[in-house]
Design a protein around this motif. Structure first.
Motif, mmCIF file in Angstrom:
data_model
loop_
_atom_site.group_PDB
_atom_site.id
_atom_site.type_symbol
_atom_site.label_atom_id
_atom_site.label_comp_id
_atom_site.label_asym_id
_atom_site.label_seq_id
_atom_site.Cartn_x
_atom_site.Cartn_y
_atom_site.Cartn_z
ATOM 1 N N GLN A 225 35.089 -5.149 -62.028
ATOM 2 C CA GLN A 225 34.638 -6.287 -62.823
ATOM 3 C C GLN A 225 35.743 -7.340 -62.931
ATOM 4 N N ARG A 227 38.066 -7.910 -60.806
ATOM 5 C CA ARG A 227 38.234 -8.606 -59.523
ATOM 6 C C ARG A 227 37.222 -9.741 -59.409
ATOM 7 N N VAL A 228 35.992 -9.457 -59.843
ATOM 8 C CA VAL A 228 34.956 -10.497 -59.799
ATOM 9 C C VAL A 228 35.351 -11.663 -60.704
ATOM 10 N N GLN A 229 35.862 -11.326 -61.905
ATOM 11 C CA GLN A 229 36.248 -12.385 -62.837
ATOM 12 C C GLN A 229 37.414 -13.210 -62.299
ATOM 13 N N MET A 232 35.907 -15.610 -59.995
ATOM 14 C CA MET A 232 35.154 -16.659 -60.699
ATOM 15 C C MET A 232 36.101 -17.642 -61.367
ATOM 16 N N LEU A 239 37.400 -12.492 -52.302
ATOM 17 C CA LEU A 239 36.894 -11.303 -52.981
ATOM 18 C C LEU A 239 36.318 -10.419 -51.883
ATOM 19 N N VAL A 242 31.026 -8.176 -52.593
ATOM 20 C CA VAL A 242 30.228 -8.191 -53.817
ATOM 21 C C VAL A 242 28.956 -7.401 -53.537
ATOM 22 N N GLN A 246 26.117 -8.583 -58.093
ATOM 23 C CA GLN A 246 27.157 -9.580 -58.349
ATOM 24 C C GLN A 246 26.946 -10.870 -57.550
ATOM 25 N N PHE A 250 27.785 -15.943 -57.751
ATOM 26 C CA PHE A 250 28.491 -16.921 -56.940
ATOM 27 C C PHE A 250 27.544 -17.855 -56.188
ATOM 28 N N ARG A 474 31.122 -11.169 -48.698
ATOM 29 C CA ARG A 474 32.392 -11.457 -49.352
ATOM 30 C C ARG A 474 32.402 -12.909 -49.810
#
Lengths: 499, 317
Positions: A225, A227-229, A232, A239, A242, A246, A250, A474
């Protein structure tokens, strides 16, 4: 009160100071940042042939002899050309001249000889030892020519050298390679800190041309989570992947671009063919015929998340892939089960775990789809700790995953009768004979025919249900270019740039 | 007094010993060990045997535990299994980062909580008090990971004012973390403030209703002088324990915050160490955290004793 307001003011000052500090850090230098999940818990090593290799740093700092082109064929890298003897047992490789390692020493035949000695040395416990057991010895003819002596014919031997771990390091560096990570790649290791930040700096002398960025920073972020943030928030430029849930985060973001490519990784359910009822090939076929693979893809990884496959481990992009048709066939499965003596249905048990994000879902979708043919599936969700030692290849039916490998390698490593990672224990001398014959076959067409027949055999009577090959989605920051839509280990890192 | 202190100290040592033993047993009881976790699907045959020999995992649990205890008593926490470093070194740098986070949050949270608590208590049931108390309850009911994530969403992703995820190296100088810690400190300080403020408010209200305050009012002591001389000293002593407990809770509860923000502190380290079955590291962190927790409580008790003459003079308690 007075003290307190002073304190507040000081804190506010500190905070603004910090913001301007972090703003200053963005200078003329181009730094490309990405996060990795710290899969080896901080013990990541730069030795490409070791067990806990730091994959993401190694693919940018070290080169292979042979790399793989997007159409699945071997392509020149540190080796410029190669040819086989008539019996395909002695392979002569001509090495690239004028290539230097990051420590300034020249790359030559001695480095190749030494690296293969290290791979074969039992003391190094290299996972490559079994994958390259075929190599009997490596001989340096002159500074830029080596001959590989194989103990068996292999017409596609250069493909074996495209393995992501077969990378060249200086012969003198010894065990220090784990920390120094010296290679011939476009970036060189400056700081190794897998849990914190690993810093790679540009190697201006790279043999394919100087890299376009100054530095690459690989940041350890174990939490998916987070890494996603970080992506973002614009803190990282790439990244790794996903999932279907997720991706929408994006989708309408002008600050990023998304890429999707067929990775060749697969996940599946292995049935141990030595156990009842899986010892009956008809039952195995029935268990695999009940799967609606398109629906499985849609439900588990999302509509673009996978490419349907018919229990065929060979990747969709592989030059030897054969396309098989396998629509869901409930009636056919029922008929096969009835013939095998299970006219009233059958009960089976499948072990899975949340070690992998898709495993439990695959088992659940399978449970629903199989029910239509009278197959009563119960699911064991096992703890992710110790899964590889206590469940995998121990229970009669279990979930597994495999990363992309060329056809010859995946068929030999995971399905050959005596392979140590033959998960389903499928053992058919005819199948093994086809793989051997393919290695000896001199022409591409002959090899394609034999590998193709082997793939069809797995669909007809194999013990592994493989519903799809994964597509990786990605995310890249806008302004990143030169990042081809292929697996990261094939990316030409010196061409990657960032505005 | 001295006897009481010694008794407390002995109790603290026993508590730490029990915690360390429980942690050892708990990690032993988990399926798998450092080697199966480290080797993954290669954890088979000779490689597994060699790995276990290297880490001493081929020995039964009891001798290993005794060996660890003996070394720890000599100040040697051993070497990490999964990481190429000593436990002391790993824990040291991460503890420094966690302390930076925890102390910054306390430095903001504690004074703020006391101030707001006193205000709410003195203006009891007025709109100001109702507003503050409601806000505190709302903050207390939001789990910290939710608050952290929402702050990242607002300040890092939408406004792009502050870094959301910490990408600074664990060993970087403390000044490099100043920008990184703003959001986690706000999260932690918010939760701390809410808890302590409500306690301070109650305490102030109790004191305001006491006989001696009524007496002071009747004697005509000016209001603010009375608050300063009589209300605050008496109201704040009972909160010392709570403040210590809250700070101690924070050092343990910071685990969640550190994972959310990817902050390289001791909390994230213990989560990763448990995942790797890195027993010496888990034990080392447990020992350090337990010592801090017990130590803070002990300090709070002593401070309370010192500030309260009644307790101080009691014999043989």
């Amino acid at each position: 009160m007075n003290i307190f307001s002073k304190f507040l003011a000081t804190t506010a000052l500190c905070a603004t100071g910090a913001i301007s500090l972090s703003a200053q850090a963005v200078s003329a230098e181009t730094v490309f940042r990405f996060a990795h999940p710290v899969g080896m818990g901080g013990a990541e090593s730069m030795d490409p042939i070791g067990t806990n290799r730091f994959y993401y740093a190694i693919i940018i700092t070290q080169n292979k002899l042979v790399r793989i082109s997007p159409d699945g064929r071997p392509d020149a890298s540190l080796a410029v050309s190669w040819e086989a003897s008539d019996d395909a047992r002695d392979w002569t490789f001509n090495l690239r001249e004028g290539v230097t390692f990051h420590d300034g020493s020249a790359f030559d035949a001695a480095d190749v000889v030494k690296q293969f000695e290290r791979i074969k040395d039992p003391a190094n416990e290299s996972p490559l030892a079994s994958a390259l057991a075929l190599v009997d010895s490596v001989e340096a003819v002159d500074d830029h020519t080596v001959i590989f002596h194989l103990n068996n014919a292999h017409a596609d031997f250069p493909l074996l050298l495209t393995d992501y771990r077969v990378r060249m390091v200086p012969s003198e560096v010894g065990p220090n390679i784990a920390e120094t990570g010296i290679g011939t790649g476009p970036y060189k290791l400056e700081t190794l800190d897998a849990e914190g930040t690993t810093v790679l700096v540009a190697n201006p002398d790279y043999w394919e041309g100087a890299p376009k960025m100054d530095r690459i920073e690989i940041i350890g972020i174990p939490d998916a989570q987070a890494r996603v943030q970080a992506m973002m928030g614009g803190q990282i430029d790439w990244l790794l992947s996903v999932n279907a849930q997720q991706a929408p985060l994006f989708a309408n973001n002008p600050g990023v671009t998304m890429q999707s490519y067929s990775a060749g990784d697969w996940k599946g359910i292995s049935f141990d063919v030595r156990d009842e009822p899986y010892n009956d090939p008809q039952v195995r076929k029935a268990l695999r015929m009940v799967v609606d693979r398109a629906e499985m893809v849609e439900l588990v990884v999302g509509p673009d998340g996978g490419t349907v496959t018919c229990d065929n481990p060979v990747a969709p992009t592989d030059q030897y892939r054969v396309d098989i048709d396998c629509p869901q066939d409930i009636e056919g499965a029922k008929a096969l089960l009835a013939e095998a003596g299970y006219a009233d249905g059958i009960e089976i048990e499948i072990s899975t775990s949340d070690l992998d994000q898709h495993w439990v879902n695959i088992a659940e979708v399978y449970q629903q789809q199989a029910a239509a043919a009278g197959i009563d599936v119960s699911i064991n969700v096992e703890p992710s700790d110790g899964y590889w030692s206590d469940v995998w290849m121990q229970d009669p039916a279990f979930l597994s995953w495999w990363s992309a490998r060329p056809a010859d390698q995946i068929l030999n490593e995971a399905f050959r009768g005596d392979a140590s990672w033959n998960e389903s224990r499928y053992n058919n001398p005819d199948f093994d004979a086809k793989l051997d014959a393919a290695r000896r076959a001199p022409t591409f067409d002959e090899r394609a025919k034999l590998y193709g027949e082997a793939q069809v055999m797995l669909w007809e009577e194999g013990g592994t249900m493989i519903p799809f090959h994964l597509n990786i989605t990605r995310v890249l920051a806008r302004g990143v270019s030169g990042f081809d839509e292929i697996d990261e280990q094939h990316i030409r890192w010196h061409l990657v740039s960032k505005e | 007094m001295l006897k009481l202190l010694l008794k407390r100290l002995a109790l603290a040592v026993v508590t730490i010993a029990i915690v360390v033993t429980i942690v050892f047993l708990a990690v032993e009881a988990l399926p798998g060990d450092a080697c199966t976790s480290f080797l993954g699907r290669a954890a088979k045959g000779n490689r597994l045997i060699m790995c276990r020999e290297e880490f001493g995992l081929d020995q039964p649990a009891m001798p290993r535990f005794i060996e660890w205890i003996t070394a720890a008593l000599h100040g040697d926490l051993g070497e990490s299994m999964a990481r190429r470093d000593t436990v002391a070194e790993l824990v040291g740098i991460r503890l420094r980062n966690t302390l930076l986070l925890g102390l910054s949050a306390s430095a903001i949270g504690v004074p703020l909580a006391i101030m707001l608590g006193v205000i709410a208590g003195l203006w009891r049931d007025r709109p100001l008090d109702i507003g503050l108390s409601t806000f505190a309850i709302i903050i207390m009911t939001i789990p910290e990971f939710v608050m952290g994530t929402v702050l990242i969403l607002i300040f890092s992703i939408w406004l792009k004012w502050l870094p959301g995820i910490v990408i600074t190296r664990p060993t970087a100088p403390l000044s490099d973390f100043l920008g990184d810690i703003i959001l986690p400190v706000i999260t932690l300080a918010g939760i701390m403030t809410a808890h302590i403020m409500r306690m301070v408010r109650t305490s102030v209200i109790d004191v305001m209703n006491s006989e001696y305050i009524k007496m002071a009012q009747l004697k005509g002591v000016p209001y603010w002088k009375m608050v300063r001389r009589h209300v605050l000293p008496n109201a704040l002593v009972p909160t010392i324990n709570l403040i210590a407990l809250t700070i101690a809770w924070m050092l343990g509860g910071v685990v969640v915050i550190e994972v959310v923000f990817n902050y390289p502190g001791i909390g994230r380290l213990i989560v990763d160490a448990i995942g790797d079955r890195d027993l010496p590291l888990v034990q080392g962190i447990a020992l350090v955290l337990a010592s801090i927790y017990v130590g803070l409580n002990l300090a709070a008790d002593i401070l309370t004793l010192m500030l309260n003459p009644k307790l101080r003079t009691m014999k043989g308690h």
